[in-house]
Design an enzyme around this catalytic site. Structure first.
Site, PDB file in Angstrom:
ATOM      1  N   CYS A 157     -25.469  -8.627  -0.607  1.00 58.63           N
ATOM      2  CA  CYS A 157     -26.586  -8.650  -1.545  1.00 58.63           C
ATOM      3  C   CYS A 157     -26.845 -10.094  -1.942  1.00 58.63           C
ATOM      4  CB  CYS A 157     -26.253  -7.802  -2.784  1.00 58.63           C
ATOM      5  SG  CYS A 157     -27.600  -7.769  -3.985  1.00 58.63           S
ATOM      6  N   LEU A 158     -28.110 -10.488  -1.927  1.00 58.67           N
ATOM      7  CA  LEU A 158     -28.446 -11.880  -2.255  1.00 58.67           C
ATOM      8  C   LEU A 158     -28.129 -12.205  -3.722  1.00 58.67           C
ATOM      9  CD1 LEU A 158     -31.781 -12.173  -0.252  1.00 58.67           C
ATOM     10  CD2 LEU A 158     -29.502 -12.975   0.403  1.00 58.67           C
ATOM     11  N   HIS A 177     -32.136  -1.339  -6.387  1.00 56.72           N
ATOM     12  CA  HIS A 177     -32.491  -2.484  -7.242  1.00 56.72           C
ATOM     13  C   HIS A 177     -33.653  -2.113  -8.177  1.00 56.72           C
ATOM     14  CE1 HIS A 177     -29.960  -5.776  -5.982  1.00 56.72           C
ATOM     15  NE2 HIS A 177     -30.291  -5.677  -4.709  1.00 56.72           N
ATOM     16  N   HIS A 191     -30.705   0.448  -0.435  1.00 57.16           N
ATOM     17  CA  HIS A 191     -30.168  -0.664  -1.235  1.00 57.16           C
ATOM     18  C   HIS A 191     -31.274  -1.270  -2.106  1.00 57.16           C
ATOM     19  CE1 HIS A 191     -27.512  -4.405  -1.556  1.00 57.16           C
ATOM     20  NE2 HIS A 191     -28.697  -4.874  -1.938  1.00 57.16           N
ATOM     21  N   GLU A 192     -32.446  -1.501  -1.502  1.00 54.29           N
ATOM     22  CA  GLU A 192     -33.554  -2.129  -2.255  1.00 54.29           C
ATOM     23  C   GLU A 192     -34.116  -1.167  -3.304  1.00 54.29           C
ATOM     24  OE1 GLU A 192     -33.673  -5.172  -1.931  1.00 54.29           O
ATOM     25  OE2 GLU A 192     -32.612  -5.300  -0.021  1.00 54.29           O
ATOM     26  N   GLN A 231     -35.062  -8.479  -8.341  1.00 52.30           N
ATOM     27  CA  GLN A 231     -34.140  -9.605  -8.065  1.00 52.30           C
ATOM     28  C   GLN A 231     -34.793 -10.957  -8.348  1.00 52.30           C
ATOM     29  OE1 GLN A 231     -33.039  -7.999  -3.972  1.00 52.30           O
ATOM     30  NE2 GLN A 231     -31.124  -8.973  -4.537  1.00 52.30           N
ATOM     31  N   GLY A 278     -33.667  -8.112   3.109  1.00 51.79           N
ATOM     32  CA  GLY A 278     -34.443  -7.373   2.120  1.00 51.79           C
ATOM     33  C   GLY A 278     -34.455  -8.122   0.804  1.00 51.79           C
TER      34      GLY A 278
HETATM   35  O1  K1U Z   1     -31.094  -6.831  -1.608  1.00 49.81           O
HETATM   36  C1  K1U Z   1     -30.595  -7.841  -1.180  1.00 49.81           C
HETATM   37  O2  K1U Z   1     -29.939  -8.570  -1.905  1.00 49.81           O
HETATM   38  C2  K1U Z   1     -30.747  -8.212   0.278  1.00 49.81           C
HETATM   39  C3  K1U Z   1     -29.579  -7.751   1.140  1.00 49.81           C
HETATM   40  C4  K1U Z   1     -29.985  -6.457   1.815  1.00 49.81           C
HETATM   41  C5  K1U Z   1     -28.916  -5.643   2.467  1.00 49.81           C
HETATM   42  C6  K1U Z   1     -27.977  -6.184   3.336  1.00 49.81           C
HETATM   43  C7  K1U Z   1     -27.034  -5.383   3.940  1.00 49.81           C
HETATM   44  C8  K1U Z   1     -27.029  -4.041   3.711  1.00 49.81           C
HETATM   45  C9  K1U Z   1     -27.942  -3.501   2.847  1.00 49.81           C
HETATM   46  C10 K1U Z   1     -28.895  -4.302   2.231  1.00 49.81           C
HETATM   47  C11 K1U Z   1     -29.299  -8.860   2.150  1.00 49.81           C
HETATM   48  O3  K1U Z   1     -30.125  -9.220   2.921  1.00 49.81           O
HETATM   49  S1  K1U Z   1     -27.715  -9.571   2.151  1.00 49.81           S
HETATM   50  C12 K1U Z   1     -27.771 -10.714   3.511  1.00 49.81           C
HETATM   51  C13 K1U Z   1     -27.681 -10.060   4.855  1.00 49.81           C
HETATM   52  O4  K1U Z   1     -27.327  -8.902   4.952  1.00 49.81           O
HETATM   53  C14 K1U Z   1     -28.049 -10.797   6.080  1.00 49.81           C
HETATM   54  C15 K1U Z   1     -28.337 -12.132   6.056  1.00 49.81           C
HETATM   55  C16 K1U Z   1     -28.674 -12.784   7.235  1.00 49.81           C
HETATM   56  C17 K1U Z   1     -28.738 -12.119   8.409  1.00 49.81           C
HETATM   57  C18 K1U Z   1     -28.434 -10.783   8.454  1.00 49.81           C
HETATM   58  C19 K1U Z   1     -28.101 -10.109   7.291  1.00 49.81           C
HETATM   59 ZN    ZN Z   2     -29.258  -6.490  -3.141  1.00 52.64          ZN
END
Ligand code: K1U
Ligand code: ZN
Length: 167
Positions: free
Chosen positions: A91-92, A137, A133-134, A51, A46
């Site tokens: 979270c990225l 943000h 989560h999004e 972000q 996401g």
């Molecule tokens: O909002 C963001 O920063 C993105 C975030 C979203 C998220 C992840 C987990 C739970 C709730 C919301 C991410 O994508 S973090 C990276 C991640 O979860 C992932 C990366 C590669 C493969 C699978 C998952």
């Molecule tokens: Zn996030």
């Protein structure tokens, strides 16, 4: 298409509140395409416009295994939600940080698609968690806001250490 820079915590841009999108013009489609490319490249499931320092109510999500089901969600509103579960989130904007957060397991979402048409979506499990989560943000909230001040401080120090190691 272009890769966008993802803000890292504690950048003040992550606290901005996003405004609704009222005009569904080409620049919005371009922003959504660039956000999808950035999310897949990160990689993530996401990404919210705040972000990438754009204060507009737009998020992109793809929780599919094959990364072939992109969702572009504009002006989202949760109209119903179920009981809660605890799940580990990343979270990225917090590279390498994971924490347990309590969220609704199922929800019904109303949003506009890229053409401005109103859509309704029933989501559960990871998709429901990612939507919440999004959407956080978009109101300037990040997942560590759900943790105790002690845990939040520990994470801040971990990130500072990581960032010092980079420079
Ligand atoms: O909002 C963001 O920063 C993105 C975030 C979203 C998220 C992840 C987990 C739970 C709730 C919301 C991410 O994508 S973090 C990276 C991640 O979860 C992932 C990366 C590669 C493969 C699978 C998952
Ligand atoms: Zn996030």
């Amino acid at each position: 298409m272009a890769l966008l820079h993802i803000l890292q915590y504690p950048h003040p841009g992550l606290r901005e509140k996003a405004l609704p999108i009222t005009v569904f013009e080409k620049s919005i489609t371009q922003l959504a395409e660039n956000m999808l490319e950035t999310m897949y490249e990160a990689p993530g499931i996401g990404l919210a416009a705040t972000q990438v320092q754009v204060a507009k109510q737009l998020v992109v999500i793809d929780t599919s295994e094959n990364k072939d089901s992109p969702l572009i969600i504009i002006n989202p509103k949760i109209i119903d939600k179920s009981d809660v579960i605890v799940n580990e989130e990343g979270c990225l904007s917090f590279p390498g940080i994971y924490a347990n957060v309590t969220r609704s397991e199922r929800l019904i979402l109303e949003y506009q698609d890229i053409k401005g048409e109103v859509q309704r979506l029933e989501a559960d499990d990871l998709l429901a968690i990612c939507i919440q989560h999004e959407m956080d943000h978009l109101i300037g909230k990040v997942f560590v806001d759900y943790l105790s001040p002690l845990k939040r401080n520990r994470i801040r120090k971990q990130l500072e250490k990581l960032q010092r190691g980079k420079s």
